[in-house]
Design a protein around this motif. Structure first.
Motif, PDB file in Angstrom:
ATOM      1  N   ALA A  96       0.829  -1.212   0.000  1.00 45.27           N
ATOM      2  CA  ALA A  96       0.000   0.000   0.000  1.00 45.27           C
ATOM      3  C   ALA A  96       0.859   1.255   0.000  1.00 45.27           C
ATOM      4  CB  ALA A  96      -0.911   0.002   1.222  1.00 45.27           C
ATOM      5  N   SER A  97       0.340   2.311  -0.613  1.00 50.27           N
ATOM      6  CA  SER A  97       1.039   3.596  -0.585  1.00 50.27           C
ATOM      7  C   SER A  97       0.742   4.279   0.743  1.00 50.27           C
ATOM      8  CB  SER A  97       0.611   4.481  -1.754  1.00 50.27           C
ATOM      9  OG  SER A  97      -0.531   5.233  -1.446  1.00 50.27           O
ATOM     10  N   LEU A  98       1.409   5.389   0.992  1.00 53.33           N
ATOM     11  CA  LEU A  98       1.182   6.150   2.221  1.00 53.33           C
ATOM     12  C   LEU A  98       0.251   7.335   1.975  1.00 53.33           C
ATOM     13  CD1 LEU A  98       4.839   6.170   3.604  1.00 53.33           C
ATOM     14  CD2 LEU A  98       3.006   4.559   4.081  1.00 53.33           C
ATOM     15  N   ALA A  99      -0.417   7.342   0.822  1.00 47.18           N
ATOM     16  CA  ALA A  99      -1.304   8.447   0.453  1.00 47.18           C
ATOM     17  C   ALA A  99      -2.564   8.439   1.306  1.00 47.18           C
ATOM     18  CB  ALA A  99      -1.679   8.337  -1.018  1.00 47.18           C
ATOM     19  N   ASP A 100      -3.138   9.640   1.474  1.00 49.68           N
ATOM     20  CA  ASP A 100      -4.433   9.755   2.139  1.00 49.68           C
ATOM     21  C   ASP A 100      -5.476   9.042   1.292  1.00 49.68           C
ATOM     22  OD1 ASP A 100      -3.239  11.361   4.109  1.00 49.68           O
ATOM     23  OD2 ASP A 100      -3.667  13.198   2.983  1.00 49.68           O
ATOM     24  N   LEU A 101      -6.469   8.444   1.933  1.00 52.78           N
ATOM     25  CA  LEU A 101      -7.482   7.673   1.217  1.00 52.78           C
ATOM     26  C   LEU A 101      -8.308   8.517   0.245  1.00 52.78           C
ATOM     27  CD1 LEU A 101      -8.739   5.347   4.086  1.00 52.78           C
ATOM     28  CD2 LEU A 101      -7.175   4.792   2.217  1.00 52.78           C
ATOM     29  N   ASP A 102      -8.478   9.793   0.533  1.00 54.39           N
ATOM     30  CA  ASP A 102      -9.297  10.660  -0.307  1.00 54.39           C
ATOM     31  C   ASP A 102      -8.477  11.421  -1.357  1.00 54.39           C
ATOM     32  OD1 ASP A 102      -7.954  12.324   1.418  1.00 54.39           O
ATOM     33  OD2 ASP A 102      -9.697  13.549   1.939  1.00 54.39           O
ATOM     34  N   GLY A 104      -7.900  10.936  -4.520  1.00 55.99           N
ATOM     35  CA  GLY A 104      -8.560  11.133  -5.817  1.00 55.99           C
ATOM     36  C   GLY A 104      -7.728  10.676  -6.983  1.00 55.99           C
ATOM     37  N   THR A 105      -7.033  11.580  -7.648  1.00 49.73           N
ATOM     38  CA  THR A 105      -6.259  11.257  -8.849  1.00 49.73           C
ATOM     39  C   THR A 105      -4.903  10.655  -8.476  1.00 49.73           C
ATOM     40  OG1 THR A 105      -5.164  13.394  -8.971  1.00 49.73           O
ATOM     41  CG2 THR A 105      -7.329  13.207 -10.047  1.00 49.73           C
ATOM     42  N   LEU A 106      -4.282  10.006  -9.458  1.00 44.73           N
ATOM     43  CA  LEU A 106      -2.954   9.428  -9.236  1.00 44.73           C
ATOM     44  C   LEU A 106      -1.955  10.516  -8.886  1.00 44.73           C
ATOM     45  CD1 LEU A 106      -1.056   6.991  -9.213  1.00 44.73           C
ATOM     46  CD2 LEU A 106      -0.768   7.292 -11.675  1.00 44.73           C
ATOM     47  N   ARG A 107      -2.050  11.654  -9.545  1.00 46.17           N
ATOM     48  CA  ARG A 107      -1.141  12.772  -9.249  1.00 46.17           C
ATOM     49  C   ARG A 107      -1.281  13.216  -7.796  1.00 46.17           C
ATOM     50  NH1 ARG A 107       1.565  17.421 -11.348  1.00 46.17           N
ATOM     51  NH2 ARG A 107       0.943  19.288 -10.246  1.00 46.17           N
ATOM     52  N   LYS A 108      -2.527  13.391  -7.332  1.00 39.62           N
ATOM     53  CA  LYS A 108      -2.774  13.801  -5.943  1.00 39.62           C
ATOM     54  C   LYS A 108      -2.320  12.713  -4.973  1.00 39.62           C
ATOM     55  CE  LYS A 108      -6.533  17.038  -6.831  1.00 39.62           C
ATOM     56  NZ  LYS A 108      -7.972  17.296  -6.655  1.00 39.62           N
ATOM     57  N   GLU A 109      -2.473  11.443  -5.373  1.00 35.86           N
ATOM     58  CA  GLU A 109      -2.035  10.340  -4.533  1.00 35.86           C
ATOM     59  C   GLU A 109      -0.517  10.368  -4.360  1.00 35.86           C
ATOM     60  OE1 GLU A 109      -1.863   5.478  -4.584  1.00 35.86           O
ATOM     61  OE2 GLU A 109      -3.560   6.453  -5.571  1.00 35.86           O
ATOM     62  N   LYS A 110       0.229  10.629  -5.455  1.00 36.12           N
ATOM     63  CA  LYS A 110       1.689  10.696  -5.377  1.00 36.12           C
ATOM     64  C   LYS A 110       2.139  11.848  -4.483  1.00 36.12           C
ATOM     65  CE  LYS A 110       2.954   8.601  -9.793  1.00 36.12           C
ATOM     66  NZ  LYS A 110       3.733   8.782 -11.025  1.00 36.12           N
ATOM     67  N   VAL A 111       1.467  13.003  -4.613  1.00 41.63           N
ATOM     68  CA  VAL A 111       1.803  14.159  -3.776  1.00 41.63           C
ATOM     69  C   VAL A 111       1.522  13.836  -2.309  1.00 41.63           C
ATOM     70  CG1 VAL A 111       1.161  16.546  -3.225  1.00 41.63           C
ATOM     71  CG2 VAL A 111       1.504  15.865  -5.614  1.00 41.63           C
ATOM     72  N   SER A 112       0.372  13.244  -2.033  1.00 40.71           N
ATOM     73  CA  SER A 112      -0.001  12.882  -0.668  1.00 40.71           C
ATOM     74  C   SER A 112       0.970  11.850  -0.090  1.00 40.71           C
ATOM     75  CB  SER A 112      -1.427  12.335  -0.655  1.00 40.71           C
ATOM     76  OG  SER A 112      -1.775  11.864   0.618  1.00 40.71           O
ATOM     77  N   ASP A 113       1.312  10.853  -0.905  1.00 40.98           N
ATOM     78  CA  ASP A 113       2.257   9.816  -0.476  1.00 40.98           C
ATOM     79  C   ASP A 113       3.597  10.438  -0.086  1.00 40.98           C
ATOM     80  OD1 ASP A 113       3.057   6.726  -0.580  1.00 40.98           O
ATOM     81  OD2 ASP A 113       4.629   7.848  -1.634  1.00 40.98           O
ATOM     82  N   THR A 114       4.105  11.336  -0.930  1.00 47.79           N
ATOM     83  CA  THR A 114       5.390  11.985  -0.649  1.00 47.79           C
ATOM     84  C   THR A 114       5.321  12.815   0.619  1.00 47.79           C
ATOM     85  OG1 THR A 114       5.941  12.017  -2.998  1.00 47.79           O
ATOM     86  CG2 THR A 114       7.151  13.540  -1.579  1.00 47.79           C
ATOM     87  N   LYS A 115       4.260  13.612   0.767  1.00 51.12           N
ATOM     88  CA  LYS A 115       4.086  14.428   1.983  1.00 51.12           C
ATOM     89  C   LYS A 115       4.045  13.549   3.237  1.00 51.12           C
ATOM     90  CE  LYS A 115       1.171  17.888   2.478  1.00 51.12           C
ATOM     91  NZ  LYS A 115       0.012  18.793   2.319  1.00 51.12           N
ATOM     92  N   ASN A 116       3.314  12.445   3.169  1.00 47.58           N
ATOM     93  CA  ASN A 116       3.197  11.560   4.327  1.00 47.58           C
ATOM     94  C   ASN A 116       4.511  10.849   4.640  1.00 47.58           C
ATOM     95  OD1 ASN A 116       0.543  12.317   4.771  1.00 47.58           O
ATOM     96  ND2 ASN A 116      -0.287  10.650   3.548  1.00 47.58           N
ATOM     97  N   ARG A 117       5.295  10.512   3.601  1.00 51.12           N
ATOM     98  CA  ARG A 117       6.615   9.920   3.839  1.00 51.12           C
ATOM     99  C   ARG A 117       7.529  10.914   4.553  1.00 51.12           C
ATOM    100  NH1 ARG A 117       7.804   5.178   0.569  1.00 51.12           N
ATOM    101  NH2 ARG A 117       6.001   4.865  -0.760  1.00 51.12           N
ATOM    102  N   VAL A 118       7.536  12.159   4.062  1.00 54.82           N
ATOM    103  CA  VAL A 118       8.383  13.186   4.671  1.00 54.82           C
ATOM    104  C   VAL A 118       7.986  13.398   6.125  1.00 54.82           C
ATOM    105  CG1 VAL A 118       8.970  15.647   4.615  1.00 54.82           C
ATOM    106  CG2 VAL A 118       8.968  14.315   2.498  1.00 54.82           C
ATOM    107  N   THR A 119       6.688  13.471   6.399  1.00 52.91           N
ATOM    108  CA  THR A 119       6.210  13.639   7.772  1.00 52.91           C
ATOM    109  C   THR A 119       6.651  12.471   8.647  1.00 52.91           C
ATOM    110  OG1 THR A 119       4.308  14.926   7.040  1.00 52.91           O
ATOM    111  CG2 THR A 119       4.151  13.889   9.213  1.00 52.91           C
ATOM    112  N   ARG A 120       6.484  11.254   8.132  1.00 55.72           N
ATOM    113  CA  ARG A 120       6.872  10.055   8.895  1.00 55.72           C
ATOM    114  C   ARG A 120       8.381  10.039   9.148  1.00 55.72           C
ATOM    115  NH1 ARG A 120       4.153   4.420   7.229  1.00 55.72           N
ATOM    116  NH2 ARG A 120       2.352   5.623   7.863  1.00 55.72           N
TER     117      ARG A 120
END
Length: 168
Positions: A96-102, A104-120
């Motif tokens: 699973a990716s680290l993206a937020d569930l909401d 939406g698009t693959l682009r938004k998922e990649k941005v969310s995943d990266t942000k969540n990785r940096v936070t973690r």
């Protein structure tokens, strides 16, 4: 590619798929056979954060046989975790990716995943990050091996040189 980052700064290393095969074979060798870099030499207050790049619907690069990068990265990360004789934290332990569930698009998922990785990653005090990726250069089959990148932190160049030597 393996990137070593201490908190927010780039410290470290990138390896191509050929280097992954070498890295996986390192786990098969006795510890005494590993040259130069000793993870035991890290100060005990440091934690090695292992980031298996990509995941979820972002599989990363795809090999000629259709194997997505994300699965290879995860396999390398899990073996590296088991191999290291120090405290480790993984950014992900499954596909699973680290993206937020909401997202939406693959682009938004990649941005969310990266942000969540940096936070973690930044939530781990004294973290020393190894981010694992596989790079490809289509049309240039003779280009292969490991690359090491590092930042301006004290001893970054020495650590990077030791890691490069180990990967070579």
């Amino acid at each position: 590619m393996i990137l070593l980052i201490r908190r927010k700064w780039v410290l470290g290393a990138a390896a191509l798929l050929l280097a992954v095969v070498s890295l996986l074979s390192l786990a098969e060798r006795p510890r005494a056979a590993i040259p130069a870099f000793s993870y035991d030499a890290l100060p005990t207050r440091e934690v090695v954060i292992i980031d298996a790049g990509h995941g979820g619907s972002d599989g990363g690069a795809v090999s000629t046989d259709g194997t997505p990068e994300s699965g290879i990265n995860l396999a390398v990360a899990l073996r590296l975790r088991d191999f290291l004789a120090c405290q480790t934290v993984l950014t992900r332990t499954g596909e699973a990716s680290l993206a937020d569930l909401d997202s939406g698009t693959l682009r938004k998922e990649k941005v969310s995943d990266t942000k969540n990785r940096v936070t973690r990653i930044n939530s781990v005090a004294n973290g020393f990050l190894i981010s694992i990726h596989q790079n490809t250069l289509p049309g240039h089959p003779n280009v292969h091996g490991a690359q090491v990148f590092y930042g301006k932190l004290p001893d970054s160049d020495a650590r990077a040189a030791a890691i490069q030597q180990t990967l070579n």
